[in-house]
Design a protein around this motif. Structure first.
Motif, PDB file in Angstrom:
ATOM      1  N   TYR A  61       3.304  48.389  44.364  1.00 15.25           N
ATOM      2  CA  TYR A  61       2.073  48.506  45.151  1.00 15.25           C
ATOM      3  C   TYR A  61       2.199  49.691  46.101  1.00 15.25           C
ATOM      4  O   TYR A  61       3.170  49.803  46.843  1.00 15.25           O
ATOM      5  N   LEU A  62       1.208  50.565  46.058  1.00 14.08           N
ATOM      6  CA  LEU A  62       1.215  51.810  46.816  1.00 14.08           C
ATOM      7  C   LEU A  62       0.457  51.649  48.128  1.00 14.08           C
ATOM      8  O   LEU A  62      -0.335  50.716  48.296  1.00 14.08           O
ATOM      9  N   PRO A  63       0.667  52.591  49.085  1.00 13.54           N
ATOM     10  CA  PRO A  63      -0.084  52.529  50.351  1.00 13.54           C
ATOM     11  C   PRO A  63      -1.593  52.634  50.136  1.00 13.54           C
ATOM     12  O   PRO A  63      -2.053  53.100  49.093  1.00 13.54           O
ATOM     13  N   LYS A  64      -2.345  52.239  51.126  1.00 15.22           N
ATOM     14  CA  LYS A  64      -3.801  52.165  51.000  1.00 15.22           C
ATOM     15  C   LYS A  64      -4.473  53.511  50.779  1.00 15.22           C
ATOM     16  O   LYS A  64      -5.541  53.578  50.198  1.00 15.22           O
ATOM     17  N   GLU A  65      -3.863  54.603  51.237  1.00 15.77           N
ATOM     18  CA  GLU A  65      -4.517  55.905  51.105  1.00 15.77           C
ATOM     19  C   GLU A  65      -4.531  56.445  49.673  1.00 15.77           C
ATOM     20  O   GLU A  65      -5.208  57.417  49.388  1.00 15.77           O
ATOM     21  N   PHE A  66      -3.841  55.808  48.761  1.00 15.87           N
ATOM     22  CA  PHE A  66      -3.849  56.234  47.360  1.00 15.87           C
ATOM     23  C   PHE A  66      -5.016  55.596  46.629  1.00 15.87           C
ATOM     24  O   PHE A  66      -5.432  54.482  46.957  1.00 15.87           O
ATOM     25  N   LYS A  67      -5.533  56.309  45.618  1.00  7.06           N
ATOM     26  CA  LYS A  67      -6.679  55.763  44.884  1.00  7.06           C
ATOM     27  C   LYS A  67      -6.274  54.571  44.030  1.00  7.06           C
ATOM     28  O   LYS A  67      -7.036  53.642  43.860  1.00  7.06           O
ATOM     29  N   ASP A  68      -5.048  54.591  43.494  1.00  4.82           N
ATOM     30  CA  ASP A  68      -4.547  53.437  42.740  1.00  4.82           C
ATOM     31  C   ASP A  68      -3.824  52.506  43.710  1.00  4.82           C
ATOM     32  O   ASP A  68      -2.975  52.940  44.477  1.00  4.82           O
ATOM     33  N   TYR A  87      13.324  57.196  43.303  1.00  7.48           N
ATOM     34  CA  TYR A  87      12.660  57.466  42.027  1.00  7.48           C
ATOM     35  C   TYR A  87      11.205  56.987  42.048  1.00  7.48           C
ATOM     36  O   TYR A  87      10.308  57.672  41.561  1.00  7.48           O
ATOM     37  N   ALA A  88      10.967  55.817  42.642  1.00  6.85           N
ATOM     38  CA  ALA A  88       9.598  55.298  42.742  1.00  6.85           C
ATOM     39  C   ALA A  88       8.739  56.216  43.603  1.00  6.85           C
ATOM     40  O   ALA A  88       7.571  56.472  43.280  1.00  6.85           O
ATOM     41  N   ALA A  89       9.303  56.735  44.682  1.00  8.44           N
ATOM     42  CA  ALA A  89       8.557  57.646  45.551  1.00  8.44           C
ATOM     43  C   ALA A  89       8.216  58.934  44.809  1.00  8.44           C
ATOM     44  O   ALA A  89       7.111  59.461  44.939  1.00  8.44           O
ATOM     45  N   SER A  90       9.147  59.438  44.020  1.00 12.98           N
ATOM     46  CA  SER A  90       8.859  60.668  43.281  1.00 12.98           C
ATOM     47  C   SER A  90       7.824  60.432  42.186  1.00 12.98           C
ATOM     48  O   SER A  90       6.966  61.285  41.947  1.00 12.98           O
ATOM     49  N   LEU A  91       7.864  59.285  41.520  1.00 13.13           N
ATOM     50  CA  LEU A  91       6.867  58.986  40.488  1.00 13.13           C
ATOM     51  C   LEU A  91       5.468  58.827  41.078  1.00 13.13           C
ATOM     52  O   LEU A  91       4.481  59.256  40.486  1.00 13.13           O
ATOM     53  N   ALA A  92       5.392  58.207  42.250  1.00 13.12           N
ATOM     54  CA  ALA A  92       4.096  57.951  42.877  1.00 13.12           C
ATOM     55  C   ALA A  92       3.589  59.144  43.677  1.00 13.12           C
ATOM     56  O   ALA A  92       2.438  59.165  44.078  1.00 13.12           O
ATOM     57  N   GLY A  93       4.457  60.128  43.919  1.00 12.31           N
ATOM     58  CA  GLY A  93       4.054  61.279  44.711  1.00 12.31           C
ATOM     59  C   GLY A  93       4.056  60.999  46.198  1.00 12.31           C
ATOM     60  O   GLY A  93       3.325  61.634  46.962  1.00 12.31           O
TER      61      GLY A  93
END
Length: 116
Positions: A61-68, A87-93
């Protein structure tokens, strides 16, 4: 004809809707869970060089500011937690500052006990 009608009538009467629905619901939820897992594995991002046996799948689950709001990912089961986070941070940007010295000092300050 009359015997067939009676047989059909007995079959219809023997079917109890509440019993079959309860079993169907449990069966459907198990099937739905399997389908959700298959979709997660199908759309998961990660290192494609990892063998299937070493992959562990997560719905991140990503932070709220992301569209996904979330993104399926997989990681090696032998990786440390820190490597998985990086690795998760790099994949999610995501911006990841856990390897910067000043960021570590800020994190450590949050864990100082009140006894000191």
């Amino acid at each position: 004809m009359q015997a067939t009608k009676e047989l059909v009538q007995k079959i219809v009467e023997s079917k109890d809707g509440s019993k079959s629905k309860g079993r169907r619901g449990a069966k459907n939820s198990a099937t739905a869970a399997k389908v959700a897992l298959m979709k997660l594995k199908l759309h998961a991002a990660g290192d494609k060089g990892l063998p299937q046996t070493e992959r562990t799948y997560f719905q991140v689950y990503l932070p709220k500011e992301f569209k996904d709001s979330s993104k399926p990912m997989f990681f090696c089961s032998k990786w440390s937690v820190g490597k998985v986070v990086d690795y998760a941070a790099s994949l999610a940007g995501l911006k990841n500052n856990n390897n910067v010295l000043t960021a570590k000092v800020r994190q450590q300050r949050g864990f100082i006990s009140q006894d000191e």
